[in-house]
Scaffold this motif. Structure first.
Motif, mmCIF file in Angstrom:
data_model
loop_
_atom_site.group_PDB
_atom_site.id
_atom_site.type_symbol
_atom_site.label_atom_id
_atom_site.label_comp_id
_atom_site.label_asym_id
_atom_site.label_seq_id
_atom_site.Cartn_x
_atom_site.Cartn_y
_atom_site.Cartn_z
ATOM 1 N N ARG B 313 -18.926 -10.443 13.531
ATOM 2 C CA ARG B 313 -17.807 -10.457 12.591
ATOM 3 C C ARG B 313 -18.294 -10.231 11.165
ATOM 4 N NH1 ARG B 313 -12.433 -11.854 12.402
ATOM 5 N NH2 ARG B 313 -11.697 -12.703 10.430
ATOM 6 N N TYR B 316 -18.814 -6.586 10.458
ATOM 7 C CA TYR B 316 -17.579 -5.851 10.177
ATOM 8 C C TYR B 316 -17.063 -6.168 8.784
ATOM 9 C CZ TYR B 316 -17.147 -3.817 14.768
ATOM 10 O OH TYR B 316 -17.361 -3.053 15.879
ATOM 11 N N GLU B 390 -4.405 -9.437 5.358
ATOM 12 C CA GLU B 390 -3.134 -8.703 5.368
ATOM 13 C C GLU B 390 -3.104 -7.668 4.247
ATOM 14 O OE1 GLU B 390 -0.747 -8.634 7.640
ATOM 15 O OE2 GLU B 390 -2.185 -9.906 8.715
ATOM 16 N N LYS B 393 -5.160 -4.731 5.198
ATOM 17 C CA LYS B 393 -4.456 -3.892 6.173
ATOM 18 C C LYS B 393 -3.406 -3.047 5.472
ATOM 19 C CE LYS B 393 -5.251 -6.665 10.273
ATOM 20 N NZ LYS B 393 -4.836 -7.893 10.944
ATOM 21 N N PHE B 397 -3.920 0.948 5.803
ATOM 22 C CA PHE B 397 -3.047 1.703 6.702
ATOM 23 C C PHE B 397 -1.859 2.319 5.978
ATOM 24 C CE2 PHE B 397 -5.177 -1.162 9.701
ATOM 25 C CZ PHE B 397 -5.643 -0.220 10.582
ATOM 26 N N ARG B 491 -10.818 5.651 6.430
ATOM 27 C CA ARG B 491 -10.920 5.815 7.888
ATOM 28 C C ARG B 491 -11.828 4.744 8.489
ATOM 29 N NH1 ARG B 491 -12.889 11.612 9.688
ATOM 30 N NH2 ARG B 491 -12.936 10.851 11.828
ATOM 31 N N GLN B 494 -10.134 1.414 8.522
ATOM 32 C CA GLN B 494 -9.122 1.337 9.580
ATOM 33 C C GLN B 494 -9.760 1.029 10.929
ATOM 34 O OE1 GLN B 494 -7.204 5.132 9.254
ATOM 35 N NE2 GLN B 494 -5.767 4.435 7.672
ATOM 36 N N GLN B 495 -10.862 1.735 11.228
ATOM 37 C CA GLN B 495 -11.529 1.487 12.515
ATOM 38 C C GLN B 495 -12.109 0.085 12.557
ATOM 39 O OE1 GLN B 495 -14.296 4.773 13.550
ATOM 40 N NE2 GLN B 495 -13.204 5.911 11.990
ATOM 41 N N LEU B 497 -11.122 -2.569 10.994
ATOM 42 C CA LEU B 497 -10.081 -3.583 11.123
ATOM 43 C C LEU B 497 -9.612 -3.698 12.567
ATOM 44 C CD1 LEU B 497 -7.925 -2.904 7.955
ATOM 45 C CD2 LEU B 497 -9.156 -4.993 8.468
ATOM 46 N N LYS B 498 -9.581 -2.538 13.250
ATOM 47 C CA LYS B 498 -9.120 -2.576 14.645
ATOM 48 C C LYS B 498 -10.160 -3.221 15.551
ATOM 49 C CE LYS B 498 -6.083 1.413 14.395
ATOM 50 N NZ LYS B 498 -6.229 2.874 14.306
ATOM 51 N N GLN B 499 -11.448 -2.960 15.259
ATOM 52 C CA GLN B 499 -12.493 -3.450 16.177
ATOM 53 C C GLN B 499 -12.970 -4.848 15.856
ATOM 54 O OE1 GLN B 499 -15.719 -0.676 15.884
ATOM 55 N NE2 GLN B 499 -14.454 1.100 16.266
#
Lengths: 206, 588
Positions: B313, B316, B390, B393, B397, B491, B494-495, B497-499
């Motif tokens: 974590r 990331y 938040e 994000k 996005f 980009r 975004q990746q 945050l998803k992973q």
């Protein structure tokens, strides 16, 4: 002259003239004009300069206080914002800039470094606060101060300007205002005012 | 409490790097000190070995040059790190010399990018580089007493070799440094110094002499010379207290010399007295526009030394923060570039708005807008709060992609930017590599070299992103690359945050003071301005023996002079703006 006396003219406006005539003191009018058009020198030293730029931008908008006109030339400005660490290599130039500014002029030490050396105080090339060379009007703490803190400091400067009286300000006296001697870069930084002390240090140390 | 050195094994040639000892028998020896790696080259053959490294083995980018003062051994060492622009691990080679009169041949003839760095090593450590074209002091002024980074040189406020100072801890006495200094100030003079008998030499004389390129005499006997123009350190377009001096022939620039050191705040000397963790907040103040990225590089270097890796974590979070920093930095860079070109403050105000939104995230997470002090060895200081996540994000996005398109529409076709950017300040790919340029400056010249891809660190190998590359190497290309890099950063965020998994953000307990194993470590990241590297030598104590910053803004300035030759004075401002320097990092 107390502040209260300075800012109350002591005349009542007759009822028939109320709403048409305002009475104030010359001091208040003079200071109102000066405090609402403080022109800082466009000069950033270090990290604090970034917060200074941000204070000028849309979110914090320094122009609400009449301070948005930054002049790149010291001849046109009346506020020297020391925004960052003052190094020994830089201080001769800063003193020269200060000497070139016309009166009335003010100095604001922004942030820990300008106020006293800050985190870099122990460094061999760092001056422990600009107040060793220039008279400072307002110190703003922080590393770096947030834009809010900077604005607060500048409001304090306005309050200081409000308290000045045209009768006493140094720039309307007969005697000339002495320029600050410019430090010299030798084996280390030499303050011309301290040359006798440097010469006689053996006696002092002994 | 020394832990076993993770690389305490007999010297082996690192995979993918050449065996120099086999190529140069007798001239090059492997560095067999425990915890060290690389090669020790004899001083006389340095130029020969470096030429071979560049031409035979393809190490075309000399990234870092620095010196180390090994006082107990009575030696000075110059450490070089070279990389291939095609990617892969780098090679480290060293030269040793005596401490009394250290002399090392200059590598400027092989790698011109060494010019400013060798001058720095001369200034701060007193290592003479024979054959250097212009060996002057760079950060301090000519005439300064001593070479400050030598281990036996003590600053005026010297108190103790290492922090925490015994006088303060554990008893807790507090006093002012000034009270102990005979002059009550941060100064010290040589024993026999008498200011009244001393005749000051102009510290600028050498500078102006180095600018002189010619002195021609016309046939009618009238002497001609170039006009010398100073710009800075107080100039609104120098992005701080940078100064450069140009020699002009008419309006054309024939020579340009950068002058720096006006913000030299002794980062490295202070860093060598600090414990490892104490340096973390100082790194924020290097490149104060991208503090997260500075934290990242320093944390990586020390982690490499200690042999620890942060939890998932934390990795990331680090990547997200570093990429947010890149966007914030490029906002500021593009804004001030347009400022310099004459689009005064309008683009800046738009871009500062986005930067402020990113700083809000930093403030919510790290506690400070600019000086974040967020990374720790083995993780980050704390997790991202829910509301800040938040916000990220929302930025990644929704807002940033839209705003970047808007900025593109607003600026990219702008007549001022195109007229003053296209074809101006051209740096060819070969020159960019020769001058050790990195970051958008190198990629703008068409070299697809990004450390995130060329020598991946942290978890960058898990993300899909493109490396924008320019064609012409001019100001406009560098601008376009920065804009495109912001899109790529979005980009990556975004990746990420998803992973991003749940879990701890710190490995083990937070350590405030520790002793890494003896050895050296060079860690680098792709900062927003270029390759940000840290070179650390540990002698097993809680403070680093040598702490060096390979600052991208500083080294990118090597190419500044050559880029400006032949242009007009007004273009220097635009070229400087397109290099994107921050003085905190240039001068350190």
């Amino acid at each position: 002259m107390s502040e209260n006396e300075l800012n109350s003219p002591g005349y009542d406006i007759p009822p028939e003239l109320q709403g048409q005539v305002a009475i104030t003191t010359l001091d208040r009018l003079y200071n109102w004009g000066r405090r609402s058009s403080v022109w800082p020198l466009m000069f950033g030293l270090a990290c604090c300069a970034i917060e200074m730029i941000v204070s000028q931008a849309s979110r914090y908008d320094l122009s609400r206080f009449g301070m948005e006109v930054m002049r790149p030339s010291p001849r046109q400005s009346d506020l020297l914002l020391i925004s960052g660490t003052v190094t020994k290599k830089m201080v001769p130039l800063l003193v020269r800039l200060y000497n070139q500014m016309p009166e009335p002029k003010y100095v604001v030490a922004m942030g820990a470094c300008a106020s006293g050396g800050g985190p870099f105080k122990e460094g061999y090339n760092v001056v422990s606060g600009i107040d060793r060379y220039l008279p400072v009007d307002v110190y703003i703490p922080g590393c770096p101060p947030t834009p809010q803190a900077l604005i607060n400091g500048l409001i304090r400067l306005q309050e200081k300007i409000d308290k000045q009286s045209i009768k006493q300000v140094p720039w309307y006296r007969k005697e000339p205002i002495e320029a600050i001697p410019i430090p010299i870069l030798g084996p280390d930084l030499i303050d011309p005012r301290k040359i006798p002390q440097i010469k006689n240090r053996k006696a002092q140390e002994g | 409490m020394t832990t076993a050195a993770p690389h305490d094994v007999p010297h082996t040639v690192q995979a993918g790097t050449p065996d120099l000892a086999a190529r140069f028998p007798g001239l090059v020896a492997p560095d067999e000190r425990s915890g060290y790696s690389g090669w020790i080259v004899t001083a006389d053959h340095l130029v020969q070995v470096a030429t071979a490294l560049r031409d035979e083995f393809g190490y075309d980018l000399l990234s870092s040059v620095t010196g180390v003062d090994y006082l107990p051994e009575g030696k000075m060492e110059v450490v070089y790190h070279a990389f291939k622009t095609t990617g892969g691990p780098g090679i480290c080679f060293k030269v040793q010399t005596g401490r009394d009169d250290p002399q090392v041949p200059s590598l400027v003839s092989v790698y011109p990018g060494a010019e400013l760095q060798e001058r720095e090593a001369w200034d701060l450590l007193g290592i003479k580089f024979t054959g250097h074209p212009d060996l002057r002091r760079i950060l301090m002024w000519e005439g300064f007493n001593g070479h400050p980074l030598r281990k036996d040189w003590q600053e005026p406020y010297y108190e103790d070799e290492a922090k925490p100072f015994k006088s303060r801890s554990p008893e807790g006495h507090v006093y002012r440094f000034e009270d102990r200094n005979p002059f009550g100030d941060n100064v010290r003079y040589p024993e026999d110094f008498d200011p009244e008998k001393w005749t000051p030499e102009n510290p600028e004389d050498l500078l102006y002499k180095s600018l002189k390129t010619y002195q021609a005499e016309s046939p009618d006997g009238i002497e001609t010379d170039h006009i010398v123009v100073n710009m800075g350190p107080q100039h609104p377009s120098t992005h701080g207290v940078f100064r450069f001096v140009v020699a002009l022939d008419g309006e054309k620039i024939v020579n340009l010399k950068p002058v720096m050191g006006y913000l030299h705040r002794n980062h490295e000397k202070i860093g060598e007295r600090n414990t490892y963790l104490m340096n973390m907040p100082y790194t924020d103040r290097l490149d104060y526009l991208s503090p997260m990225s500075n934290n990242f590089a320093y944390a990586l270097t020390v982690e490499k030394l200690m042999g620890i890796t942060p939890p998932e974590r934390a990795e990331y979070i680090r990547v997200i923060m570093a990429e947010l920093t890149r966007i914030a930095n490029h906002c500021m860079c593009i804004g001030s570039l347009l400022n310099d070109l004459g689009a005064f403050f309008t683009p800046m105000i738009y871009l500062l708005e986005e930067r402020d939104l990113i700083l809000d995230v930093f403030e919510a997470t790290a506690g400070s807008r600019m000086m974040v002090n967020y990374f720790r060895f083995g993780g980050v200081a704390r997790d991202i709060p829910e509301d800040a996540l938040e916000k990220i994000k929302g930025l990644a996005f929704e807002r940033l992609p839209r705003i970047l398109d808007e900025m593109d529409r607003l600026m990219s076709e702008n007549e001022i930017l195109r007229a003053r950017g296209i074809g101006q300040g051209v740096l060819t790919a070969e020159d960019a590599i020769r001058y050790s340029a990195t970051g958008p400056l190198l990629r703008g010249s068409g070299v697809p070299y990004d450390i995130r891809r060329a020598d991946p660190y942290s978890i960058y190998d898990r993300f899909e992103f493109d490396i924008p590359v320019g064609k012409n190497g001019d100001i406009y290309d560098r601008y376009i690359i920065r804009l495109e890099e912001m899109r790529q950063s979005v980009r990556i965020i975004q990746q990420a945050l998803k992973q991003m998994p749940e879990g701890p953000v710190m490995v083990g307990k937070p350590q405030y003071q520790f002793r890494p194993p003896v050895g050296e470590s060079y860690g680098r990241v792709e900062g927003p301005k270029g390759e940000l590297g840290f070179y650390i030598v540990s002698n097993g104590k809680p403070t680093p023996w040598r702490y060096h910053v390979r600052a991208p803004s500083f080294i990118n300035l090597t190419a500044f002079g050559p880029m400006c030759v032949g242009q007009k004075v007004a273009d220097t401002v635009a070229i400087l703006g397109s290099i994107d320097i921050v003085l905190g990092e240039v001068d350190r």
